[in-house]
Write a protein that holds these residues in place. Structure first.
Motif, mmCIF file in Angstrom:
data_model
loop_
_atom_site.group_PDB
_atom_site.id
_atom_site.type_symbol
_atom_site.label_atom_id
_atom_site.label_comp_id
_atom_site.label_asym_id
_atom_site.label_seq_id
_atom_site.Cartn_x
_atom_site.Cartn_y
_atom_site.Cartn_z
ATOM 1 N N LYS A 335 0.835 -1.211 0.000
ATOM 2 C CA LYS A 335 0.000 0.000 0.000
ATOM 3 C C LYS A 335 0.873 1.267 0.000
ATOM 4 O O LYS A 335 0.578 2.236 -0.710
ATOM 5 C CB LYS A 335 -0.914 -0.007 1.228
ATOM 6 N N SER A 336 1.936 1.235 0.785
ATOM 7 C CA SER A 336 2.821 2.411 0.835
ATOM 8 C C SER A 336 3.492 2.623 -0.522
ATOM 9 O O SER A 336 3.655 3.759 -0.969
ATOM 10 C CB SER A 336 3.884 2.225 1.912
ATOM 11 N N ILE A 337 3.879 1.534 -1.167
ATOM 12 C CA ILE A 337 4.511 1.647 -2.491
ATOM 13 C C ILE A 337 3.523 2.264 -3.484
ATOM 14 O O ILE A 337 3.886 3.138 -4.279
ATOM 15 C CB ILE A 337 4.970 0.252 -2.993
ATOM 16 N N VAL A 338 2.283 1.825 -3.410
ATOM 17 C CA VAL A 338 1.257 2.366 -4.310
ATOM 18 C C VAL A 338 1.048 3.854 -4.026
ATOM 19 O O VAL A 338 0.949 4.675 -4.948
ATOM 20 C CB VAL A 338 -0.070 1.585 -4.141
ATOM 21 N N ASP A 339 1.019 4.214 -2.747
ATOM 22 C CA ASP A 339 0.850 5.633 -2.397
ATOM 23 C C ASP A 339 2.014 6.472 -2.930
ATOM 24 O O ASP A 339 1.814 7.604 -3.374
ATOM 25 C CB ASP A 339 0.763 5.790 -0.871
ATOM 26 N N LEU A 340 3.208 5.909 -2.873
ATOM 27 C CA LEU A 340 4.371 6.640 -3.392
ATOM 28 C C LEU A 340 4.302 6.755 -4.915
ATOM 29 O O LEU A 340 4.711 7.762 -5.500
ATOM 30 C CB LEU A 340 5.667 5.934 -2.985
ATOM 31 N N ARG A 341 3.766 5.713 -5.550
ATOM 32 C CA ARG A 341 3.653 5.709 -7.017
ATOM 33 C C ARG A 341 2.837 6.898 -7.513
ATOM 34 O O ARG A 341 3.135 7.479 -8.556
ATOM 35 C CB ARG A 341 3.008 4.382 -7.447
ATOM 36 N N ARG A 342 1.832 7.278 -6.730
ATOM 37 C CA ARG A 342 0.962 8.397 -7.125
ATOM 38 C C ARG A 342 1.730 9.716 -7.208
ATOM 39 O O ARG A 342 1.293 10.648 -7.876
ATOM 40 C CB ARG A 342 -0.187 8.539 -6.119
ATOM 41 N N LEU A 343 2.851 9.793 -6.482
ATOM 42 C CA LEU A 343 3.610 11.050 -6.464
ATOM 43 C C LEU A 343 4.466 11.226 -7.713
ATOM 44 O O LEU A 343 5.019 12.294 -7.938
ATOM 45 C CB LEU A 343 4.524 11.089 -5.232
ATOM 46 N N LEU A 344 4.579 10.169 -8.503
ATOM 47 C CA LEU A 344 5.472 10.251 -9.664
ATOM 48 C C LEU A 344 4.945 11.212 -10.727
ATOM 49 O O LEU A 344 5.719 11.885 -11.401
ATOM 50 C CB LEU A 344 5.675 8.869 -10.289
ATOM 51 N N ASP A 345 3.636 11.257 -10.847
ATOM 52 C CA ASP A 345 3.070 12.002 -11.968
ATOM 53 C C ASP A 345 2.554 13.389 -11.605
ATOM 54 O O ASP A 345 2.123 14.120 -12.488
ATOM 55 C CB ASP A 345 1.935 11.181 -12.602
ATOM 56 N N VAL A 346 2.565 13.721 -10.319
ATOM 57 C CA VAL A 346 2.014 15.028 -9.957
ATOM 58 C C VAL A 346 3.021 16.123 -10.301
ATOM 59 O O VAL A 346 4.236 15.908 -10.220
ATOM 60 C CB VAL A 346 1.661 15.111 -8.448
ATOM 61 N N PRO A 347 2.523 17.298 -10.701
ATOM 62 C CA PRO A 347 3.459 18.395 -10.993
ATOM 63 C C PRO A 347 4.168 18.847 -9.715
ATOM 64 O O PRO A 347 3.619 18.700 -8.614
ATOM 65 C CB PRO A 347 2.547 19.502 -11.545
#
Lengths: 436, 232
Positions: A335-347
């Motif tokens: 779950k933490s990895i998935v949450d971090l993944r979301r930060l890859l694409d944000v400006p």
């Protein structure tokens, strides 16, 4: 942690007078550039304290001693200290301690080789003198003022406190490792809001000095690196009365080349994680936290804004995610990895690492450190991109707010660490649930 | 004449029968040894697995970095891996001992030559295991270090270090068991010489644009963000 087996006995030069109320100790190593100012400030601070000029809660010091623990400087540091003390050098007591050949090879983040042996010798010297209070100052500080002595000794002598921790004024961007990991974790674990527990200066009572000398931390593997943090933890976990003293700015004379961030992180966070293992029975029972009183008026200081490339920090996080994700899965749940993944694409402007996620990440790494899911050095170094991501997120949130707002933001983060503490406790107790 | 023929046939039959009689005990012994070794192999596997499990060996193995989560590992449990290795060792040894019991030259020679080879095989296996662990450790250290230095091609560096070490370990293992010594030496010479030559040609000729772009990209990578910050 295993014992190094090194001797830790201090060979203190016997003083002419055997008792004193206050001992001010200077720990030095090749500090010829700064030791003069430090010694002069100590001398002035003691003079002010003894003639009642400086506030010690209404009392003045009758008898004081200055201890110098030099780690074998080859640049004339002890001589320079004696010159700067002038007539006060009559009350100087030089303490010596054993040094190992490897001291200079294993460079600690604070730049003070054999720090634990130096501190132990100082405390043994203070104990021999039978002082009521002992203040420790580093000889490499550029900004020591005479007011530091009464500020660190006064709460012990007159306020009944056992441990006085300096509170240095720092720009919101500075000391991020302390603000983002050490302070909130220390607070959540030991239940005291001690904001700078890893600094090298402190004031201690006779009771605390005695307890420190009885502690079994001196010969542990990482003692020369993490002793300051461990002593602060010992005071917090041992039920001693703590306070903070605002001392203004602290700038330091760099000894040798500064360590890279990864090594610094390994040393600082590693010693804190190591402390967790030794005090399980204490921190697992602690709930919430209590404030630590700030004794004294903060001096007015002007803080320079450091240059930070926030986009570079974010890019470091993204590179870390791409390349180290597989390593992180050893210690972090999916779950933490998935949450971090979301930060890859944000400006970059909307880059935010949630406090509760960051708290869980730090707790996961603490648990991974305990379980040795990877070699500890690898594990802690792999935390670096995550820390840089957190730092970028924090800077973006506090760069347009006044310093009070930045402090409030850190308070919010510390509360998240407290709220997530059951996550650590449950996984620590039932590690088989780890990685689920 | 028929008496002569009959005599020769009788002698031949007698020789065959004698041969069979002489050979059969060996076969029986082989079968018995095989059966015993199969039994011992399974017992050894069971006992070792139980013992290692009760000692919590998997956790200790992880703690000292001897995790079986390797790319080449067939199982995730170091205990199971060791138990299987012991089981197969018993089976192979049983087969070899059984072959020496046969009254036949070739199987005996084969078995004895394998016995002579066995220490080399063990040494080669150890070299491979240690080399594999070291390659994995160094590969991970290089990956983490390169990422922390903000090097975009961290993965390539890591894989290069890892496979280089693994290949050296494999070459040492093969050399120890005497397979293709001269070929290995030649292959390594060609490989490393080729790598150096390829880099030289790439820089000097064909890939100079790519290399210059890569260097430029590295130089343009974000400067170390910790340069002006005091983190502690």
């Amino acid at each position: 942690m295993t014992s190094t087996g090194s001797s830790s006995s201090a060979e203190a030069t016997k003083p002419a007078a055997t008792t004193a109320e206050l001992a001010v100790a200077i720990a030095s190593y090749n500090d010829v550039d700064t030791i003069g100012d430090v010694a002069a400030a100590v001398r002035s601070g003691l003079e002010e304290a003894s003639d009642g000029t400086a506030s010690l809660g209404g009392a003045s010091i009758v008898e004081s001693r200055i201890l110098l623990a030099d780690g074998g400087s080859n640049d004339g540091t002890p001589q320079r200290a004696r010159e700067a003390l002038g007539p006060a050098s009559a009350s100087l007591m030089e303490v010596t301690y054993p040094r190992a050949a490897g001291d200079l090879l294993d460079v600690p983040y604070h730049g003070r080789p054999a720090r634990a042996r130096a501190l132990r010798a100082i405390l043994e010297g203070a104990h021999t003198l039978g002082v009521k209070a002992c203040v420790v100052i580093d000889g490499g500080i550029r900004t020591v003022a005479p007011g530091w002595i009464p500020a660190l000794a006064g709460p012990v002598l007159e306020g009944g406190f056992d441990y006085v921790s300096p509170f240095y004024a720092r720009h919101p961007y500075e000391g991020a490792l302390t603000k983002g990991i050490v302070y909130p974790l220390f607070r959540a674990l030991y239940g005291v809001r001690l904001r700078q527990p890893a600094v090298g200066e402190f004031g201690g009572s006779a009771r605390l000095v005695e307890a420190y000398l009885d502690a079994d931390v001196w010969d542990l593997d990482s003692a020369q690196i993490g002793i300051d943090l461990w002593l602060a933890a010992g005071a917090a976990a041992g039920g001693f009365k703590l306070c903070e003293a605002p001392l203004g700015r602290r700038t330091f004379h760099t000894r040798g080349e500064a360590l890279d961030l990864g090594t610094t992180l390994v040393q600082v966070v590693g010693t804190l994680f190591a402390d967790l293992e030794g005090r399980v029975d204490v921190w697992q029972r602690v709930r919430g936290s209590v404030p630590v009183p700030l004794i004294g008026d903060p001096p007015a200081v002007v803080l320079e804004t450091p240059q930070v490339n926030v986009e570079g920090l974010i890019e470091s996080f993204r590179l870390g995610y791409r390349e180290l994700r597989d390593i992180w899965t050893w210690t972090m749940p999916p779950k933490s990895i998935v949450d971090l993944r979301r930060l890859l694409d944000v400006p970059p402007q909307r880059f935010r690492l949630d406090d509760d996620l960051w708290a869980r990440i730090v707790y996961d790494f603490a648990l991974g450190y305990r379980l040795r899911v990877l070699p500890r050095d690898h594990l802690l170094r792999s935390l670096t991109p995550l820390y840089l991501g957190w730092l970028a997120s924090m800077i973006l949130q506090v760069r347009d707010v006044p310093p009070e707002g930045a402090d409030a933001r850190i308070e919010q983060l510390a509360l998240a660490f407290e709220a997530e503490k059951p996550y650590l406790v449950s996984r620590w107790r039932w590690p088989e649930r780890f990685r689920t | 004449m028929w008496q002569q023929v009959h005599k020769i046939v009788n002698e031949a039959s007698s020789r065959i029968a004698t041969g069979i009689v002489n050979f059969l005990p060996g076969v029986v012994v082989l079968l018995v040894i095989l059966a015993v070794s199969v039994l011992l192999a399974f017992v050894a596997r069971y006992v070792i697995l139980r013992a290692l499990t009760s000692l919590d060996f998997d956790r200790h193995a992880r703690q000292i970095g001897l995790s079986a989560h390797t790319d080449w590992s067939v199982t995730r449990s170091p205990s199971l891996l060791i138990a299987r290795a012991v089981q197969w060792t018993f089976l192979v040894l049983g087969l070899l001992i059984g072959l020496t019991a046969l009254d036949a030259t070739m199987p005996q020679q084969f078995a004895l030559s394998i016995f002579g080879y066995f220490p080399h095989l063990v040494a080669a296996a150890l070299i491979l295991i240690v080399g594999g662990l070291l390659a994995r450790f160094v590969g991970r250290a290089v990956l983490i270090g390169a990422v922390n230095m903000h090097i975009q091609s961290a993965r390539v560096l890591s894989l290069t270090a890892k496979w280089l070490l693994f290949m050296i370990a494999a070459a040492m293992a093969l050399d120890d068991i005497g397979i293709g010594r001269s070929v290995l030496l030649l292959a390594f010479g060609i490989l490393f010489g080729g790598i150096v030559l390829a880099i030289a040609i790439a820089v000097g000729l064909g890939a100079k644009d790519v290399v210059s772009r890569a260097i430029e990209r590295q130089l343009r990578e974000p400067s170390k963000p910790e340069d002006t910050l005091d983190h502690v």
